[in-house]
Design an enzyme around this catalytic site. Sequence first.
Site, PDB file in Angstrom:
ATOM      1  N   HIS A 241       0.798  -1.227   0.000  1.00 21.23           N
ATOM      2  CA  HIS A 241       0.000   0.000   0.000  1.00 21.23           C
ATOM      3  C   HIS A 241       0.827   1.271   0.000  1.00 21.23           C
ATOM      4  CE1 HIS A 241      -4.130  -1.525   0.570  1.00 21.23           C
ATOM      5  NE2 HIS A 241      -3.579  -2.505   1.263  1.00 21.23           N
TER       6      HIS A 241
ATOM      7  N   LYS B  74       0.229  14.194   1.610  1.00 20.99           N
ATOM      8  CA  LYS B  74      -1.139  14.419   1.114  1.00 20.99           C
ATOM      9  C   LYS B  74      -1.409  15.904   0.879  1.00 20.99           C
ATOM     10  CE  LYS B  74      -2.916  10.202   3.287  1.00 20.99           C
ATOM     11  NZ  LYS B  74      -3.416   9.470   2.104  1.00 20.99           N
TER      12      LYS B  74
ATOM     13  N   THR C 294      -9.051   5.928  -2.135  1.00 22.07           N
ATOM     14  CA  THR C 294     -10.411   5.436  -2.397  1.00 22.07           C
ATOM     15  C   THR C 294     -11.423   6.550  -2.196  1.00 22.07           C
ATOM     16  OG1 THR C 294     -10.551   4.595  -0.114  1.00 22.07           O
ATOM     17  CG2 THR C 294      -9.941   3.019  -1.835  1.00 22.07           C
TER      18      THR C 294
ATOM     19  N   LYS D  23      -9.018  13.383   4.699  1.00 19.40           N
ATOM     20  CA  LYS D  23      -8.123  12.238   4.706  1.00 19.40           C
ATOM     21  C   LYS D  23      -7.122  12.414   5.837  1.00 19.40           C
ATOM     22  CE  LYS D  23      -7.170  12.990   0.435  1.00 19.40           C
ATOM     23  NZ  LYS D  23      -7.030  11.883  -0.486  1.00 19.40           N
ATOM     24  N   ARG D  24      -6.377  11.347   6.114  1.00 20.52           N
ATOM     25  CA  ARG D  24      -5.346  11.418   7.144  1.00 20.52           C
ATOM     26  C   ARG D  24      -4.423  12.605   6.880  1.00 20.52           C
ATOM     27  NH1 ARG D  24      -0.408   8.483   6.989  1.00 20.52           N
ATOM     28  NH2 ARG D  24      -1.228   7.395   5.165  1.00 20.52           N
TER      29      ARG D  24
ATOM     30  N   LYS E 274     -15.060   7.607  -4.228  1.00 25.54           N
ATOM     31  CA  LYS E 274     -16.345   7.883  -3.583  1.00 25.54           C
ATOM     32  C   LYS E 274     -16.864   9.260  -3.983  1.00 25.54           C
ATOM     33  CE  LYS E 274     -14.591   5.181   0.251  1.00 25.54           C
ATOM     34  NZ  LYS E 274     -13.841   5.306   1.523  1.00 25.54           N
TER      35      LYS E 274
END
Length: 815
Positions: free
Chosen positions: A363, A560, A662, A554-555, A666
Amino acid sequence: MNAITPPDHAATVAALKEEVLHRLTFTICKDAATASPRDWFVATALAARDRVVESWLASTKRNYSEDRRRVYYLSLEFLIGRLLIDTLTNLGLTAAMRDALAELGVDLEKRRDVEPDAALGNGGLGRLAACFMDSMATLEIAACGYGIRYDHGLFRQTIKDGWQHEYPEDWLSFGNPWEFPRPEITYDIGFGGHVETTRLPDGAAAHVWRPGETIVAVAYDTPVVGWHGKHVNTLRLWSARALDPLRLDAFNQGDHVGALTEQVRAEAISKILYPSDATPAGQELRLRQEYFFVSASLQDLIRRHMKQTGDITKLAEKTAIQLNDTHPAIGVAELMRLLVDVHGVEWKEAWKITQATFAYTNHTLLPEALETWPVWLMEKLLPRHMQIIYLINAMHLDGLREKGVADSGVLSSVSLIDEHNGRHVRMGHLAFLGSHKVNGVSALHSELVKETVFKDFHRLYPDRIVNKTNGVTFRRWLLEANPPLSRLLAETIGTSVFDDATLLNKLEAFADDPDFQSRFAAAKRENKERLAVKIFESVGVRVDPDALFDAQIKRIHEYKRQLLNVLEAVALYLDIKSQPSRDFVPRVKIFAGKAAASYHQAKLIIKLANDVASIVNADAATRDLLKIVFLPNYNVSLAEVIIPAADLSEQISTAGMEASGTGNMKFALNGALTIGTLDGANVEIQEHVGDDNIFIFGLTAQQVAESRARGIDARETIAASPRLAEALQAVASGMFSPDDPHRYAQLVDTLTYYDHFLITKDFDSYCNTQRKVDARWRDQKAWRRSAILNTARVAWFSSDRTIREYAEEIWKVEV
């Protein structure tokens, strides 16, 4: 919205009403007049659970009677969220239960809100595991998920004065109506001690591990209901118990605390998810967690296999084990131990069985996320496993030398032991070597896996790495999260779309239909109104549902790049103040996500986002053209409110660093347009939705690598961008932190001299692309067309498709 309705709705309503009252009376011991909201929730959940049991037992019986090949999914996280509506939806009972409760004067939606989110995961890894479990049940694969039953999960996040604070999750405080305790299913898990070597009658050496400490793993089962309730699988979670929970002698001598030491030490294993590994004690607890659940799971599945076949050598014929990331990688050594030491299988045959049984999902390309454990710690906690790892490694390297691989650099890079900076066991290497297939989770990621972290392994084993692009459970993210859009889909293209996601492509015919566009926009606005209420209740900020809702949830992690988003917000704020006559698009920037408790920089970014929000939201000069909110304690239930309401999906990681994502799937499914880099599954989303229906910006993965090679000092880049320089100066000068003007000086310095995540390189491209977003938003017909096409064209990202690929190409099971 309910896609499947029982043939006799009235009879089902009457039966459910009776079942809920029965549970309320005989399980909870309350009557309707005195029942609390939680009492009604538990009674409703138990009535729904009762409807699952018959299918669950039938599915289990069928697995045995048909001698089916089984899949076991080992994951440290299962972010399953709330289960009441999920179970009712998959059973087709949502409408009937809503009506049954209404006759009792109870609102199903309010009971839904009483249920806590299961604190069994943190982010994408755990949510993916939950989607996969749903799809395995839907496709009627004989499967079982294995993990840990965390008492408190990760942590409950609160925001005080803009800072993240962590508190224990209390999701189990009042019990869990979905689980079935299995006190009869327990396994002893050993740690420490020593290994004795003996001789068998034939002269061969045998090894006996004598653990110095033994902990008991106790099983708790949760049913995982497939679509239409036709098949039910099991999520089996392990809770840790001390072998002797109370030292009575110590207690009677007055040492009341010391008498419980063993219990506390044992139960610490299943207390929280991801204990901080910043200390040696934290590292040890993490390794204890991972071995605990892996050992219990392997012992359990071998017991089931032996019950079914009686022949341990047929394990690989009847069993497929998927390692979800490196957390369960110790399973390779544990299975070898069980086969060789416990079941007496010869080493070479045991290794053949092990490789044929395991597959491993990678991952991440981040070195810090590819776990390594100090050899000294492994030798202390798992001495027999360290012996096994040494032997696997020696035979592996000897085999390569025999094949002519003589390059010491290559041999060092593929060794299971990293000899640099202290000797460590490379768990990613162990998972790779012990598996017959290794998969990445998006097309780009899988290629980068071959080119980076497993470059030399790929050259040696060119057929082992394959791609399995992630997917999401459409039914949950439409039927449960987005009833307005689900109703519109059912009315327009039929309810069969919930059986077969590929039917979403029928929406393309309506993309230019003015009436459908209006109805699609009305569904979106209904969701935005719901989110606006949630925002006000959570942080006290009023937002306009007619504004563009721009979400990054998100985290919190530097790669990110929430910081890139915040800096763009600062630049936009400064533009609004300095150009009052300019026509700006009203925008609401929505952030949510948790930072690891020990990750200072991520927590500082949360503080910055909140500081910027405080100044911007209070400044009348913005004329409500920009609002910024950070919603605390991000979880599945919060995502189910944000995602259907979002107009713009922020997927802006540094290219080459996000494995898949993911959330991007969505959002697109729910009609949000993506602004993102060519990273992870964004690449494939672009291919499916079309270049005109996504906003791509920034460096590619190759350009990122080239840019880093040239150096990551950003002074020239900042000097060449007046807007970036102005935004950084505003942050560094204390404009957004008047109580502490120097709070962000070091953050800005780091960005200036060591911009590893290339925020400055992508800033101008990001800002310019955001203005393209504004232009599209002003043309609402064009925006709605793109939003509809996003929903219509993302069927390929269903987790049903992903699991079908795993089943056919890796697990070799029929679907």
